[in-house]
Scaffold this motif. Structure first.
Motif, short mmCIF file in Angstrom:
data_model
loop_
_atom_site.label_atom_id
_atom_site.label_comp_id
_atom_site.label_asym_id
_atom_site.label_seq_id
_atom_site.Cartn_x
_atom_site.Cartn_y
_atom_site.Cartn_z
N SER A 225 -10.85 45.06 38.57
CA SER A 225 -11.27 43.68 38.28
C SER A 225 -10.14 42.74 38.70
CB SER A 225 -11.57 43.50 36.79
OG SER A 225 -10.37 43.60 36.03
N ARG A 226 -10.43 41.46 38.66
CA ARG A 226 -9.38 40.48 38.98
C ARG A 226 -8.26 40.52 37.97
NH1 ARG A 226 -12.55 34.91 40.82
NH2 ARG A 226 -13.51 35.75 42.73
N ARG A 227 -8.62 40.72 36.69
CA ARG A 227 -7.62 40.80 35.64
C ARG A 227 -6.68 41.97 35.88
NH1 ARG A 227 -5.71 38.38 31.59
NH2 ARG A 227 -6.28 39.91 30.00
N TRP A 228 -7.23 43.11 36.24
CA TRP A 228 -6.40 44.28 36.53
C TRP A 228 -5.53 44.01 37.76
CZ3 TRP A 228 -6.81 49.83 35.11
CH2 TRP A 228 -7.40 50.00 33.85
N ARG A 229 -6.13 43.41 38.79
CA ARG A 229 -5.37 43.12 40.01
C ARG A 229 -4.18 42.22 39.71
NH1 ARG A 229 -8.09 38.90 43.71
NH2 ARG A 229 -7.28 37.70 41.94
#
Length: 354
Positions: free
Chosen positions: A46-50
């Motif tokens: 996800s963007r959060r993980w990225r």
């Protein structure tokens, strides 16, 4: 209206944690133990993980708990295309690969500075057939795999200069420039404050061929004369290096822990170590002529010295055990083969720990 408020609150709650119900300290510890070679896959969740995997906080966390892995980055010049490329070596996989392309308009430049701060790599200055020395500063973020041009630029346009990092700042030392006095000046570039200052000192040697940082000091060696200079970071003053040290600095140097090693390629390839107590050079051993015969660059990862030669052919010397594995004065080392048929010269090398 009440339903909209609840949805917003739920969205905010989701954004506070990468995995719902898992405390941040536990999650950070788990993610930090994932090998660096799998970080790209984690960024796809996800963007959060990225954003988290690419952040300075994640890199600092891995370094704090001694979980960081060092990869070696080599700035190389192709004699076939005439262009500059960046290659990376993951020591655990023992194979080289090309990384994200360098901005195309600087691939034909020569004499660029090459330095590392944290998880970022810096390319500075340089010149080309159609341009004199430049003052550009480019930054490659190894976690994001992206390039950015930074401002301000260097205070002095220069090329073929020494480039080192000290106290969180990048130093561009000597070299050639539009100004004839550039060889005895240096720029101190601070990425955190976005400031660059220029200084001058007559003790800086000309035609700098090699450099290293040891004990909070920057050392530079002239390729045209048997002399060297040292910069004391605490006093901000350059001084000439004593002859007993500079006389044995006859090749590329690297610092492993607190010890200085030099690969003397005057006759073959002999590894020597500088003894601070006796102020003498100690011969460690020779590299087999069958292993490496051309000019090399040295990089330290842990207690190992990576000797990187033409086409990125690599020899690994474990300095802690090298004396135990010698045969007739020749060091027994492991090797990493080149991976390209292209005619590649290694300009400079550095390591980034994430």
């Amino acid at each position: 209206m009440e339903r909209i408020v609840n949805e917003n609150e739920s969205s905010k709650e989701t954004q506070t944690s990468l995995i719902t119900g898992v405390p941040d300290d536990i999650l950070n510890l788990c993610l930090a133990r994932v090998p660096r070679s799998h970080h790209m896959a984690m960024k796809c969740v996800s963007r959060r993980w990225r954003d988290f995997i690419s952040s300075d906080d994640f890199s600092d966390y891995r370094n704090k708990f001694d979980l960081a892995e060092s990869w070696i980055y080599a700035l190389c010049h192709s004699n076939t295309s005439g262009r500059v490329f960046l290659h990376v070596l993951n020591p655990s996989r023992r194979s080289w690969r090309r990384v994200h392309e360098i901005p195309p308009h600087i691939t034909l430049r020569d004499g660029m500075g090459f330095a590392v701060l944290g998880k970022r790599l810096f390319l500075l200055g340089g010149c080309g057939w159609l341009e004199d020395g430049t003052d550009d500063v480019y930054c490659y973020d190894a976690a994001l795999n992206t390039w950015l041009q930074l401002l301000p630029s260097l205070s002095t346009k220069r090329c073929f200069f020494a480039c080192e990092t000290l106290d969180g700042k990048v130093m561009a030392i000597g070299g050639l420039g539009v100004n004839s006095k550039a060889s005895q000046t240096w720029d101190i570039y601070d990425p955190s404050t976005k400031a660059c200052i220029s200084c001058s000192d007559a003790n800086i040697v000309r035609d700098i061929e090699d450099s290293f940082v040891m004990d909070g000091k920057v050392y530079v060696r002239s390729g045209a004369e048997s002399s060297a200079a040292v910069y004391n970071g605490s006093s901000g003053v350059w001084e000439r290096v004593d002859d007993d040290m500079s006389s044995g600095w006859l090749g590329p140097a690297v610092v492993v822990g607190d010890d200085l090693y030099v690969l003397d390629q005057s006759f073959g390839a002999t590894l020597t170590m500088w003894c601070k107590e006796t102020r003498m050079w100690i011969r460690i051993g020779k590299l087999s002529q069958l292993v490496i015969t051309q000019q090399c660059r040295l990089v330290c990862v842990g207690s190992s010295i990576f000797v990187i030669g033409k086409d990125c052919s690599t020899v690994v010397i474990d300095v802690e055990n090298v004396r135990k594995t010698m045969m007739n004065g020749v060091m027994v080392c492991s090797s990493i083969p080149k991976t390209w048929d292209d005619n590649i010269d290694v300009i400079s090398c550095n390591s980034i720990a994430i």
